[in-house]
Design an enzyme around this catalytic site. Structure first.
Site, PDB file in Angstrom:
ATOM      1  N   GLY A  12       0.781  -1.237   0.000  1.00 22.62           N
ATOM      2  CA  GLY A  12       0.000   0.000   0.000  1.00 22.62           C
ATOM      3  C   GLY A  12       0.808   1.281   0.000  1.00 22.62           C
ATOM      4  CB  THR A  13       4.248   2.306  -1.043  1.00 24.57           C
ATOM      5  OG1 THR A  13       4.288   1.825  -2.387  1.00 24.57           O
ATOM      6  CG2 THR A  13       4.967   1.350  -0.112  1.00 24.57           C
ATOM      7  CG  ASN A  14       1.487   3.360  -5.770  1.00 20.82           C
ATOM      8  OD1 ASN A  14       1.838   4.384  -6.325  1.00 20.82           O
ATOM      9  ND2 ASN A  14       2.099   2.203  -5.957  1.00 20.82           N
ATOM     10  CG  MET A  91      -1.432  -7.829  -6.844  1.00 19.04           C
ATOM     11  SD  MET A  91      -0.666  -7.127  -8.336  1.00 19.04           S
ATOM     12  CE  MET A  91       0.645  -6.120  -7.645  1.00 19.04           C
ATOM     13  CB  ILE A  93      -8.327 -10.324 -13.403  1.00 21.85           C
ATOM     14  CG1 ILE A  93      -6.889 -10.821 -13.581  1.00 21.85           C
ATOM     15  CG2 ILE A  93      -8.967  -9.886 -14.715  1.00 21.85           C
ATOM     16  CD1 ILE A  93      -6.018 -10.019 -14.496  1.00 21.85           C
ATOM     17  CG  HIS A 110       1.760  -1.267 -15.679  1.00 16.95           C
ATOM     18  ND1 HIS A 110       1.487  -2.553 -15.249  1.00 16.95           N
ATOM     19  CD2 HIS A 110       2.824  -1.367 -16.515  1.00 16.95           C
ATOM     20  CE1 HIS A 110       2.327  -3.390 -15.819  1.00 16.95           C
ATOM     21  NE2 HIS A 110       3.153  -2.696 -16.591  1.00 16.95           N
TER      22      HIS A 110
HETATM   23  C1  GAR Z   1       3.189  -1.003  -7.480  1.00 19.18           C
HETATM   24  O1  GAR Z   1       4.502  -0.965  -8.001  1.00 19.18           O
HETATM   25  C2  GAR Z   1       2.168  -0.996  -8.606  1.00 19.18           C
HETATM   26  O2  GAR Z   1       2.547  -0.212  -9.690  1.00 19.18           O
HETATM   27  C3  GAR Z   1       2.170  -2.463  -8.972  1.00 19.18           C
HETATM   28  O3  GAR Z   1       2.211  -3.128  -7.739  1.00 19.18           O
HETATM   29  C4  GAR Z   1       2.933  -2.344  -6.786  1.00 19.18           C
HETATM   30  C5  GAR Z   1       2.070  -2.185  -5.540  1.00 19.18           C
HETATM   31  O4  GAR Z   1       2.799  -1.569  -4.498  1.00 19.18           O
HETATM   32  N1  GAR Z   1       1.002  -2.784  -9.759  1.00 19.18           N
HETATM   33  C6  GAR Z   1       1.032  -3.662 -10.762  1.00 19.18           C
HETATM   34  O5  GAR Z   1       2.020  -4.290 -11.065  1.00 19.18           O
HETATM   35  C7  GAR Z   1      -0.271  -3.804 -11.521  1.00 19.18           C
HETATM   36  N2  GAR Z   1      -0.049  -4.388 -12.815  1.00 19.18           N
HETATM   37  P1  GAR Z   1       2.048  -0.867  -3.273  1.00 19.18           P
HETATM   38  O6  GAR Z   1       1.086  -1.896  -2.667  1.00 19.18           O
HETATM   39  O7  GAR Z   1       3.191  -0.565  -2.317  1.00 19.18           O
HETATM   40  O8  GAR Z   1       1.358   0.357  -3.766  1.00 19.18           O
END
Ligand code: GAR
Length: 208
Positions: A12-14, A91, A93, A110
């Site tokens: 969940g850093t985003n 993650m 679909i 992405h």
């Molecule tokens: C992120 O790098 C995001 O871009 C990627 O998963 C990571 C999640 O990190 N998403 C994909 O690859 C989707 N195709 P987070 O949980 O720390 O945000």
């Protein structure tokens, strides 16, 4: 104010970048009001709880078919009066019926420059491993609308990031997050919530 629901599966850093931008007043015209996780143990849920945001969990394997799962997901999104869905490392679909219920109202981040290193099987560290295997010198991140084609919807924002000779998938992932994802995603959400994004002939136009 538009209601933004963020879908997560992992660290969940985003999501954190969105919450931090919100507390700095940088998400104009919208607020992150619900977080839905595909996993009960996702650390992203803790980040949401720390910020006092409603959380929900929906697990694909609890449903017999993809259609039943999609129906339940749409019900959950509607229950929270969702205006914009953000896939932030989600993650599972999502199917056609979810996309049809929210046309050009689902944003995904992405971790590569679409149309490179994207599509089925390209997620998380696998994307960065593929970038290193290909030996490209530049990668980046893309924020795009979600349509029925995996990673194929209109592109909203992109940012390039250099690949270093000694990178591992982990170091590259971190640089792409820091330099691109965490900056682009809050900006795209704010632009959407201010009504500054239009889609014409399958391409997104930004009116800043
Ligand atoms: C992120 O790098 C995001 O871009 C990627 O998963 C990571 C999640 O990190 N998403 C994909 O690859 C989707 N195709 P987070 O949980 O720390 O945000």
């Amino acid at each position: 104010m538009l209601n933004v629901t963020v879908l997560v599966s992992g660290g969940g850093t985003n999501l954190q970048a969105l919450l931090d931008a919100q507390s700095r007043g940088e998400i104009k015209g919208g607020r992150i009001h619900c977080v839905i996780s595909s996993r009960p143990d996702a650390y992203a849920l803790q980040r949401a709880r720390n910020a006092g945001i409603d959380t929900e969990i929906i697990i694909r394997k609890d449903y017999a078919t993809a259609e039943e799962y999609d129906k339940a997901l749409v019900q959950l999104l509607k229950k929270h009066n969702t205006d914009l869905i953000v896939l932030a490392g989600f993650m599972t679909i999502i199917g056609k019926s979810v996309v049809e219920a929210y046309p050009n109202r689902i944003i995904n981040v992405h971790p590569a420059l679409i149309p490179s290193f994207c599509g089925k099987g390209y997620y998380g560290l696998r994307v960065h491993q593929a970038v290193l295997d290909a030996g490209v010198k530049v990668t980046g991140a893309t924020v795009h609308f979600v349509n029925e084609v995996c990673d194929g919807g209109p592109i909203l924002l992109q940012k390039a990031v250099e690949v270093q000779p000694d990178d591992t998938p982990e170091t590259l992932q971190r640089r792409v997050m820091e330099q691109a994802e965490w900056r682009l995603l809050p900006r795209a959400v704010s632009l959407f919530c201010q009504g500054k994004i239009q889609v014409q002939n399958g391409k997104a136009m930004i009116k800043e």
